[in-house]
Motif scaffolding. Structure first.
Motif, PDB file in Angstrom:
ATOM      1  N   ALA A 153       5.911  10.367  68.790  1.00 53.58           N
ATOM      2  CA  ALA A 153       6.702   9.146  68.682  1.00 53.58           C
ATOM      3  C   ALA A 153       7.720   9.245  67.545  1.00 53.58           C
ATOM      4  CB  ALA A 153       5.781   7.948  68.473  1.00 53.58           C
ATOM      5  N   LEU A 154       7.278   9.771  66.410  1.00 53.42           N
ATOM      6  CA  LEU A 154       8.196   9.891  65.285  1.00 53.42           C
ATOM      7  C   LEU A 154       9.283  10.930  65.565  1.00 53.42           C
ATOM      8  CD1 LEU A 154       5.631   9.629  62.373  1.00 53.42           C
ATOM      9  CD2 LEU A 154       7.465   8.007  62.887  1.00 53.42           C
ATOM     10  N   TYR A 155       8.922  12.021  66.236  1.00 54.37           N
ATOM     11  CA  TYR A 155       9.910  13.036  66.587  1.00 54.37           C
ATOM     12  C   TYR A 155      10.983  12.433  67.494  1.00 54.37           C
ATOM     13  CZ  TYR A 155      11.857  17.527  68.043  1.00 54.37           C
ATOM     14  OH  TYR A 155      12.716  18.575  68.288  1.00 54.37           O
ATOM     15  N   ALA A 184      18.348   8.631  54.963  1.00 48.01           N
ATOM     16  CA  ALA A 184      17.016   8.049  55.123  1.00 48.01           C
ATOM     17  C   ALA A 184      16.218   8.768  56.218  1.00 48.01           C
ATOM     18  CB  ALA A 184      17.128   6.562  55.454  1.00 48.01           C
ATOM     19  N   GLU A 185      16.874   9.078  57.331  1.00 51.83           N
ATOM     20  CA  GLU A 185      16.168   9.767  58.413  1.00 51.83           C
ATOM     21  C   GLU A 185      15.728  11.154  57.982  1.00 51.83           C
ATOM     22  OE1 GLU A 185      18.867   9.651  61.656  1.00 51.83           O
ATOM     23  OE2 GLU A 185      18.544   7.515  62.044  1.00 51.83           O
ATOM     24  N   HIS A 186      16.579  11.830  57.221  1.00 56.69           N
ATOM     25  CA  HIS A 186      16.197  13.163  56.742  1.00 56.69           C
ATOM     26  C   HIS A 186      15.012  13.082  55.788  1.00 56.69           C
ATOM     27  CE1 HIS A 186      16.722  16.627  53.857  1.00 56.69           C
ATOM     28  NE2 HIS A 186      16.398  17.182  54.988  1.00 56.69           N
ATOM     29  N   MET A 187      14.978  12.056  54.945  1.00 54.39           N
ATOM     30  CA  MET A 187      13.825  11.892  54.046  1.00 54.39           C
ATOM     31  C   MET A 187      12.549  11.679  54.854  1.00 54.39           C
ATOM     32  SD  MET A 187      14.785  12.301  50.931  1.00 54.39           S
ATOM     33  CE  MET A 187      15.650  13.651  51.738  1.00 54.39           C
ATOM     34  N   MET A 188      12.632  10.887  55.910  1.00 52.72           N
ATOM     35  CA  MET A 188      11.456  10.677  56.757  1.00 52.72           C
ATOM     36  C   MET A 188      11.026  11.978  57.428  1.00 52.72           C
ATOM     37  SD  MET A 188      11.893   6.928  58.520  1.00 52.72           S
ATOM     38  CE  MET A 188      13.564   7.151  59.120  1.00 52.72           C
ATOM     39  N   ALA A 189      12.006  12.760  57.856  1.00 58.77           N
ATOM     40  CA  ALA A 189      11.681  14.004  58.544  1.00 58.77           C
ATOM     41  C   ALA A 189      10.983  14.984  57.614  1.00 58.77           C
ATOM     42  CB  ALA A 189      12.949  14.638  59.126  1.00 58.77           C
ATOM     43  N   THR A 190      11.520  15.188  56.418  1.00 59.62           N
ATOM     44  CA  THR A 190      10.898  16.154  55.511  1.00 59.62           C
ATOM     45  C   THR A 190       9.493  15.709  55.129  1.00 59.62           C
ATOM     46  OG1 THR A 190      12.052  15.105  53.654  1.00 59.62           O
ATOM     47  CG2 THR A 190      13.018  17.112  54.549  1.00 59.62           C
ATOM     48  N   ARG A 191       9.275  14.413  55.005  1.00 58.16           N
ATOM     49  CA  ARG A 191       7.926  13.931  54.681  1.00 58.16           C
ATOM     50  C   ARG A 191       6.995  14.042  55.878  1.00 58.16           C
ATOM     51  NH1 ARG A 191      10.711   9.043  51.320  1.00 58.16           N
ATOM     52  NH2 ARG A 191      11.130  10.275  49.458  1.00 58.16           N
ATOM     53  N   LEU A 192       7.536  13.784  57.069  1.00 60.45           N
ATOM     54  CA  LEU A 192       6.724  13.930  58.277  1.00 60.45           C
ATOM     55  C   LEU A 192       6.215  15.354  58.406  1.00 60.45           C
ATOM     56  CD1 LEU A 192       5.665  12.902  61.031  1.00 60.45           C
ATOM     57  CD2 LEU A 192       7.922  13.433  61.974  1.00 60.45           C
ATOM     58  N   TRP A 193       7.074  16.330  58.103  1.00 59.39           N
ATOM     59  CA  TRP A 193       6.675  17.742  58.234  1.00 59.39           C
ATOM     60  C   TRP A 193       6.068  18.269  56.944  1.00 59.39           C
ATOM     61  CZ3 TRP A 193       6.846  17.009  62.916  1.00 59.39           C
ATOM     62  CH2 TRP A 193       7.968  16.546  63.605  1.00 59.39           C
ATOM     63  N   GLN A 194       5.860  17.387  55.958  1.00 57.97           N
ATOM     64  CA  GLN A 194       5.270  17.773  54.661  1.00 57.97           C
ATOM     65  C   GLN A 194       6.033  18.948  54.046  1.00 57.97           C
ATOM     66  OE1 GLN A 194       1.173  18.212  56.069  1.00 57.97           O
ATOM     67  NE2 GLN A 194       0.657  16.192  55.271  1.00 57.97           N
ATOM     68  N   ASN A 195       7.349  18.881  54.164  1.00 59.57           N
ATOM     69  CA  ASN A 195       8.234  19.915  53.628  1.00 59.57           C
ATOM     70  C   ASN A 195       8.591  19.534  52.196  1.00 59.57           C
ATOM     71  OD1 ASN A 195      10.424  21.561  52.929  1.00 59.57           O
ATOM     72  ND2 ASN A 195      11.185  21.646  55.029  1.00 59.57           N
ATOM     73  N   THR A 196       8.086  20.293  51.236  1.00 60.20           N
ATOM     74  CA  THR A 196       8.245  19.943  49.828  1.00 60.20           C
ATOM     75  C   THR A 196       9.334  20.736  49.111  1.00 60.20           C
ATOM     76  OG1 THR A 196       6.509  21.534  49.273  1.00 60.20           O
ATOM     77  CG2 THR A 196       5.827  19.245  49.626  1.00 60.20           C
TER      78      THR A 196
END
Length: 343
Positions: free
Chosen positions: A33-35, A215-227
Protein backbone atom coordinates in the motif's frame (compact mmCIF):
# COMPACT_ATOMS: atom_id res chain seq x y z
CA UNK A 1 30.70 6.40 24.74
CA UNK A 2 31.89 3.54 22.59
CA UNK A 3 28.49 1.98 21.99
CA UNK A 4 27.38 3.91 18.93
CA UNK A 5 28.36 2.93 15.41
CA UNK A 6 29.76 5.64 13.07
CA UNK A 7 29.55 3.24 10.13
CA UNK A 8 32.35 1.86 8.00
CA UNK A 9 34.69 4.02 5.98
CA UNK A 10 36.54 3.02 2.84
CA UNK A 11 39.71 1.87 4.60
CA UNK A 12 37.67 -0.49 6.82
CA UNK A 13 36.85 -2.91 3.99
CA UNK A 14 38.83 -5.92 2.79
CA UNK A 15 38.27 -8.16 -0.21
CA UNK A 16 36.31 -11.22 0.88
CA UNK A 17 34.65 -9.59 3.90
CA UNK A 18 31.17 -11.02 4.45
CA UNK A 19 28.73 -8.57 6.02
CA UNK A 20 25.62 -9.96 7.73
CA UNK A 21 23.20 -7.06 7.88
CA UNK A 22 20.74 -6.20 10.65
CA UNK A 23 17.70 -6.01 11.06
CA UNK A 24 15.43 -8.73 9.52
CA UNK A 25 12.09 -7.39 8.38
CA UNK A 26 8.73 -9.06 7.92
CA UNK A 27 6.91 -7.55 4.96
CA UNK A 28 3.23 -7.51 4.15
CA UNK A 29 0.33 -5.68 2.58
CA UNK A 30 1.38 -2.46 4.30
CA UNK A 31 4.52 -2.30 2.18
CA UNK A 32 2.44 -2.76 -0.95
CA UNK A 33 0.00 0.00 0.00
CA UNK A 34 2.77 2.43 0.87
CA UNK A 35 4.70 1.56 -2.30
CA UNK A 36 1.63 2.27 -4.44
CA UNK A 37 1.13 5.52 -2.53
CA UNK A 38 4.70 6.68 -3.18
CA UNK A 39 4.84 5.70 -6.86
CA UNK A 40 2.16 5.53 -9.58
CA UNK A 41 2.58 1.72 -9.75
CA UNK A 42 -0.25 -0.05 -11.58
CA UNK A 43 1.08 -3.36 -12.93
CA UNK A 44 -1.80 -5.80 -12.60
CA UNK A 45 0.17 -8.77 -11.28
CA UNK A 46 1.07 -6.75 -8.18
CA UNK A 47 -2.30 -5.07 -7.79
CA UNK A 48 -4.74 -7.98 -7.84
CA UNK A 49 -4.73 -11.42 -6.22
CA UNK A 50 -7.29 -12.57 -8.75
CA UNK A 51 -5.19 -11.41 -11.70
CA UNK A 52 -2.14 -13.16 -10.22
CA UNK A 53 -4.15 -16.38 -9.78
CA UNK A 54 -5.22 -16.22 -13.43
CA UNK A 55 -1.48 -16.15 -14.24
CA UNK A 56 -0.75 -19.32 -12.26
CA UNK A 57 0.39 -17.80 -8.95
CA UNK A 58 -1.21 -18.47 -5.58
CA UNK A 59 -1.78 -14.75 -5.00
CA UNK A 60 -0.22 -11.41 -5.80
CA UNK A 61 3.44 -11.27 -4.70
CA UNK A 62 4.99 -8.06 -3.44
CA UNK A 63 6.33 -5.73 -6.13
CA UNK A 64 9.84 -6.71 -7.23
CA UNK A 65 11.22 -3.32 -6.29
CA UNK A 66 9.77 -3.56 -2.77
CA UNK A 67 12.03 -6.57 -2.31
CA UNK A 68 14.95 -4.66 -3.78
CA UNK A 69 14.41 -1.61 -1.55
CA UNK A 70 14.02 -3.64 1.64
CA UNK A 71 17.16 -5.67 0.95
CA UNK A 72 19.06 -2.54 -0.15
CA UNK A 73 18.01 -0.72 3.02
CA UNK A 74 19.39 -3.54 5.16
CA UNK A 75 22.83 -3.04 3.59
CA UNK A 76 23.11 0.71 4.11
CA UNK A 77 24.51 0.81 7.68
CA UNK A 78 27.35 -1.54 6.69
CA UNK A 79 27.95 -0.46 3.08
CA UNK A 80 26.87 3.09 2.34
CA UNK A 81 26.23 4.95 5.60
CA UNK A 82 29.23 7.18 4.77
CA UNK A 83 28.69 7.13 1.03
CA UNK A 84 29.02 10.10 -1.26
CA UNK A 85 26.87 8.42 -3.92
CA UNK A 86 25.61 5.05 -5.08
CA UNK A 87 27.12 4.56 -8.52
CA UNK A 88 25.80 1.49 -10.30
CA UNK A 89 24.44 -2.04 -10.45
CA UNK A 90 25.10 -5.29 -12.30
CA UNK A 91 24.23 -9.00 -12.24
CA UNK A 92 20.86 -8.52 -10.57
CA UNK A 93 18.48 -11.49 -10.49
CA UNK A 94 15.14 -12.02 -8.78
CA UNK A 95 15.18 -15.66 -7.70
CA UNK A 96 11.92 -16.20 -5.79
CA UNK A 97 8.72 -14.19 -5.31
CA UNK A 98 8.26 -12.51 -1.93
CA UNK A 99 4.84 -13.00 -0.37
CA UNK A 100 3.13 -11.02 2.38
CA UNK A 101 4.33 -12.51 5.66
CA UNK A 102 7.84 -13.33 4.43
CA UNK A 103 10.81 -12.11 6.47
CA UNK A 104 13.76 -10.67 4.57
CA UNK A 105 17.38 -10.27 5.59
CA UNK A 106 20.55 -9.51 3.64
CA UNK A 107 24.20 -10.49 3.35
CA UNK A 108 26.94 -8.82 1.28
CA UNK A 109 30.42 -9.84 0.20
CA UNK A 110 33.12 -7.29 -0.62
CA UNK A 111 34.33 -8.10 -4.14
CA UNK A 112 36.13 -4.91 -5.20
CA UNK A 113 37.99 -1.85 -3.89
CA UNK A 114 39.54 1.12 -5.70
CA UNK A 115 40.74 4.28 -3.99
CA UNK A 116 40.03 7.46 -5.93
CA UNK A 117 42.89 9.68 -7.06
CA UNK A 118 41.94 12.45 -4.59
CA UNK A 119 42.70 10.11 -1.68
CA UNK A 120 39.52 11.23 0.09
CA UNK A 121 37.15 8.52 -1.15
CA UNK A 122 37.12 5.12 -2.77
CA UNK A 123 34.78 2.87 -4.71
CA UNK A 124 33.50 -0.23 -2.93
CA UNK A 125 31.95 -3.17 -4.84
CA UNK A 126 29.66 -5.62 -3.01
CA UNK A 127 27.58 -8.61 -4.01
CA UNK A 128 24.37 -8.62 -1.97
CA UNK A 129 21.94 -11.50 -1.44
CA UNK A 130 18.46 -11.12 0.03
CA UNK A 131 17.16 -14.17 1.87
CA UNK A 132 13.76 -15.16 3.25
CA UNK A 133 12.89 -16.85 6.53
CA UNK A 134 13.77 -20.25 5.02
CA UNK A 135 17.27 -19.03 4.10
CA UNK A 136 16.28 -19.15 0.43
CA UNK A 137 17.83 -16.49 -1.79
CA UNK A 138 15.10 -14.25 -3.21
CA UNK A 139 17.31 -11.61 -4.83
CA UNK A 140 20.97 -10.99 -5.67
CA UNK A 141 22.82 -8.08 -7.21
CA UNK A 142 26.18 -6.31 -7.37
CA UNK A 143 26.44 -2.62 -6.64
CA UNK A 144 29.26 -0.15 -6.31
CA UNK A 145 29.30 2.94 -4.16
CA UNK A 146 31.68 5.83 -3.47
CA UNK A 147 32.58 5.87 0.23
CA UNK A 148 34.45 8.49 2.26
CA UNK A 149 37.73 7.69 4.00
CA UNK A 150 37.92 8.30 7.74
CA UNK A 151 41.63 9.10 7.53
CA UNK A 152 42.88 10.51 4.23
CA UNK A 153 46.42 9.42 5.12
CA UNK A 154 45.41 5.77 5.53
CA UNK A 155 47.16 3.62 2.88
CA UNK A 156 45.15 2.67 -0.17
CA UNK A 157 44.14 -0.99 -0.39
CA UNK A 158 45.24 -3.02 -3.36
CA UNK A 159 43.00 -2.16 -6.29
CA UNK A 160 40.62 -4.97 -7.22
CA UNK A 161 37.95 -4.26 -9.82
CA UNK A 162 35.62 -7.23 -10.34
CA UNK A 163 35.03 -8.55 -13.83
CA UNK A 164 31.28 -8.10 -14.21
CA UNK A 165 29.43 -9.46 -17.26
CA UNK A 166 27.60 -6.74 -19.16
CA UNK A 167 24.33 -8.71 -19.16
CA UNK A 168 22.52 -11.47 -17.37
CA UNK A 169 22.11 -14.20 -19.99
CA UNK A 170 18.47 -14.90 -20.83
CA UNK A 171 18.86 -18.57 -19.83
CA UNK A 172 19.94 -17.43 -16.36
CA UNK A 173 16.67 -15.61 -15.69
CA UNK A 174 14.39 -17.27 -13.15
CA UNK A 175 10.69 -17.47 -14.01
CA UNK A 176 8.51 -17.94 -10.90
CA UNK A 177 7.16 -21.46 -10.54
CA UNK A 178 3.69 -21.79 -12.04
CA UNK A 179 3.72 -18.53 -13.99
CA UNK A 180 1.49 -18.97 -17.04
CA UNK A 181 0.39 -16.13 -19.33
CA UNK A 182 -1.67 -18.22 -21.76
CA UNK A 183 -4.93 -16.86 -20.28
CA UNK A 184 -3.60 -13.34 -19.75
CA UNK A 185 -6.32 -10.68 -19.63
CA UNK A 186 -5.00 -7.73 -21.62
CA UNK A 187 -8.10 -5.64 -20.91
CA UNK A 188 -7.63 -5.84 -17.16
CA UNK A 189 -3.88 -5.31 -17.51
CA UNK A 190 -4.50 -2.00 -19.25
CA UNK A 191 -2.84 -2.35 -22.66
CA UNK A 192 -2.99 -4.77 -25.62
CA UNK A 193 0.75 -4.86 -26.40
CA UNK A 194 2.43 -8.26 -26.15
CA UNK A 195 5.98 -9.60 -26.65
CA UNK A 196 5.62 -9.83 -30.42
CA UNK A 197 4.51 -6.20 -30.71
CA UNK A 198 7.87 -4.81 -29.53
CA UNK A 199 10.83 -4.53 -31.91
CA UNK A 200 14.48 -4.43 -30.88
CA UNK A 201 15.60 -0.81 -31.17
CA UNK A 202 12.10 0.57 -30.58
CA UNK A 203 11.94 3.60 -28.29
CA UNK A 204 8.95 4.52 -26.13
CA UNK A 205 8.29 7.93 -24.58
CA UNK A 206 6.30 7.29 -21.40
CA UNK A 207 4.86 10.83 -21.61
CA UNK A 208 4.01 11.46 -17.96
CA UNK A 209 6.10 13.23 -15.33
CA UNK A 210 6.14 13.36 -11.53
CA UNK A 211 7.74 16.13 -9.49
CA UNK A 212 9.80 14.69 -6.65
CA UNK A 213 8.74 16.03 -3.26
CA UNK A 214 10.96 16.22 -0.18
CA UNK A 215 8.28 14.78 2.10
CA UNK A 216 7.61 11.72 -0.07
CA UNK A 217 11.32 10.98 -0.32
CA UNK A 218 11.64 11.18 3.48
CA UNK A 219 8.80 8.67 3.81
CA UNK A 220 10.43 6.39 1.26
CA UNK A 221 13.85 6.32 2.90
CA UNK A 222 12.24 5.59 6.27
CA UNK A 223 9.98 2.93 4.79
CA UNK A 224 13.04 1.13 3.41
CA UNK A 225 15.03 1.86 6.61
CA UNK A 226 17.68 3.54 4.46
CA UNK A 227 19.95 5.42 6.86
CA UNK A 228 22.46 6.88 4.36
CA UNK A 229 23.23 10.36 5.69
CA UNK A 230 23.10 12.10 2.31
CA UNK A 231 19.38 11.29 2.09
CA UNK A 232 18.20 12.91 5.32
CA UNK A 233 20.97 15.03 6.87
CA UNK A 234 21.47 18.35 5.06
CA UNK A 235 24.87 18.84 6.70
CA UNK A 236 26.18 15.71 4.91
CA UNK A 237 26.42 17.50 1.53
CA UNK A 238 28.33 20.72 0.80
CA UNK A 239 25.35 22.38 -0.85
CA UNK A 240 23.01 21.62 2.07
CA UNK A 241 20.66 19.55 -0.07
CA UNK A 242 19.30 16.07 0.55
CA UNK A 243 20.20 13.69 -2.25
CA UNK A 244 17.19 11.72 -3.48
CA UNK A 245 17.75 7.98 -3.00
CA UNK A 246 18.56 6.44 -6.38
CA UNK A 247 16.10 3.63 -5.78
CA UNK A 248 13.35 6.22 -5.41
CA UNK A 249 14.14 7.35 -8.96
CA UNK A 250 14.19 3.73 -10.19
CA UNK A 251 10.74 3.06 -8.77
CA UNK A 252 9.35 6.33 -10.10
CA UNK A 253 10.67 5.63 -13.60
CA UNK A 254 9.47 2.03 -13.54
CA UNK A 255 5.99 3.17 -12.49
CA UNK A 256 5.93 5.82 -15.23
CA UNK A 257 6.87 3.16 -17.77
CA UNK A 258 3.45 1.56 -17.30
CA UNK A 259 2.28 3.91 -20.04
CA UNK A 260 3.59 1.90 -22.99
CA UNK A 261 4.86 -1.14 -21.07
CA UNK A 262 1.90 -2.10 -18.90
CA UNK A 263 2.41 -5.77 -19.71
CA UNK A 264 6.11 -5.89 -18.76
CA UNK A 265 4.86 -7.35 -15.52
CA UNK A 266 7.80 -8.77 -13.59
CA UNK A 267 11.36 -7.51 -13.27
CA UNK A 268 13.62 -10.58 -13.23
CA UNK A 269 17.09 -9.19 -13.94
CA UNK A 270 19.28 -6.08 -13.84
CA UNK A 271 22.06 -6.08 -16.41
CA UNK A 272 23.52 -2.69 -15.63
CA UNK A 273 22.52 0.54 -14.01
CA UNK A 274 23.97 3.97 -13.42
CA UNK A 275 22.77 6.97 -11.45
CA UNK A 276 24.05 9.42 -14.03
CA UNK A 277 23.36 12.68 -12.16
CA UNK A 278 21.97 13.59 -8.74
CA UNK A 279 18.25 14.03 -8.23
CA UNK A 280 17.02 16.66 -5.79
CA UNK A 281 13.60 17.65 -4.50
CA UNK A 282 11.76 19.78 -7.04
CA UNK A 283 13.08 17.85 -10.04
CA UNK A 284 10.36 16.52 -12.34
CA UNK A 285 11.12 12.94 -13.35
CA UNK A 286 10.15 11.70 -16.79
CA UNK A 287 11.04 8.41 -18.42
CA UNK A 288 11.62 6.72 -21.75
CA UNK A 289 12.55 3.16 -22.70
CA UNK A 290 14.38 1.38 -25.49
CA UNK A 291 13.93 -2.29 -26.38
CA UNK A 292 17.40 -3.85 -26.32
CA UNK A 293 16.65 -7.56 -26.75
CA UNK A 294 13.97 -10.24 -26.55
CA UNK A 295 14.11 -13.88 -25.53
CA UNK A 296 11.79 -16.85 -25.14
CA UNK A 297 11.32 -18.71 -21.86
CA UNK A 298 10.15 -22.23 -21.05
CA UNK A 299 7.08 -20.95 -19.20
CA UNK A 300 3.76 -21.07 -21.11
CA UNK A 301 2.92 -17.77 -22.77
CA UNK A 302 5.84 -15.99 -21.05
CA UNK A 303 8.51 -14.07 -22.94
CA UNK A 304 11.43 -11.98 -21.71
CA UNK A 305 12.12 -8.46 -22.88
CA UNK A 306 15.31 -6.51 -22.20
CA UNK A 307 14.71 -2.81 -21.71
CA UNK A 308 16.77 0.31 -21.18
CA UNK A 309 14.86 2.57 -18.79
CA UNK A 310 16.06 6.16 -18.71
CA UNK A 311 14.85 8.72 -16.17
CA UNK A 312 15.41 12.39 -16.88
CA UNK A 313 14.70 15.76 -15.28
CA UNK A 314 14.12 17.55 -18.57
CA UNK A 315 15.40 17.61 -22.10
CA UNK A 316 14.16 15.79 -25.17
CA UNK A 317 13.19 12.13 -24.94
CA UNK A 318 15.72 9.59 -26.26
CA UNK A 319 18.69 11.92 -25.63
CA UNK A 320 21.21 10.11 -23.41
CA UNK A 321 24.87 11.07 -23.92
CA UNK A 322 26.88 13.83 -25.58
CA UNK A 323 29.30 13.37 -28.46
CA UNK A 324 32.05 12.49 -25.97
CA UNK A 325 30.01 9.67 -24.47
CA UNK A 326 29.21 11.49 -21.23
CA UNK A 327 25.69 11.41 -19.81
CA UNK A 328 23.76 14.58 -20.49
CA UNK A 329 23.20 16.66 -17.32
CA UNK A 330 19.45 16.07 -17.34
CA UNK A 331 19.78 12.26 -17.30
CA UNK A 332 19.21 10.82 -13.82
CA UNK A 333 19.12 7.07 -14.40
CA UNK A 334 20.19 4.60 -17.07
CA UNK A 335 18.89 1.13 -16.13
CA UNK A 336 19.22 -2.00 -18.29
CA UNK A 337 16.83 -4.72 -17.07
CA UNK A 338 14.89 -7.86 -18.06
CA UNK A 339 11.13 -8.17 -17.58
CA UNK A 340 8.59 -10.93 -18.21
CA UNK A 341 5.77 -10.18 -20.67
CA UNK A 342 3.01 -12.24 -22.29
CA UNK A 343 3.79 -13.61 -25.77
Amino acid sequence: MGKTNPGRFFEDYRIGDVLSHAVPRTVGGGERALYHMLYPARHALYSSDEFAKSCGLVSSPLDDLINFHVVFGKTVPDVSLNAVANLGYAQGRWLLPVWPGDTLRAESEVIGLKQNSNGKTGVLYVRTTGLNQNDEAVLEYVRWVMVRKRDETAPAPETVIPDLPTTVAADQLVVPEGLDFTNYDFTLAGEPHRWGDYEIGEQIDHVDGVTIEEAEHMMATRLWQNTAKVHFDTSARPDGSRLIYGGHVISMARALSFNGLANAQMIVGINAGAHANPCLAGDTVRAWSEVLDKAETDAPGVGAIRLRLVATKGGAPFALKDDKGKYLPEVLLDLDYWALIPT
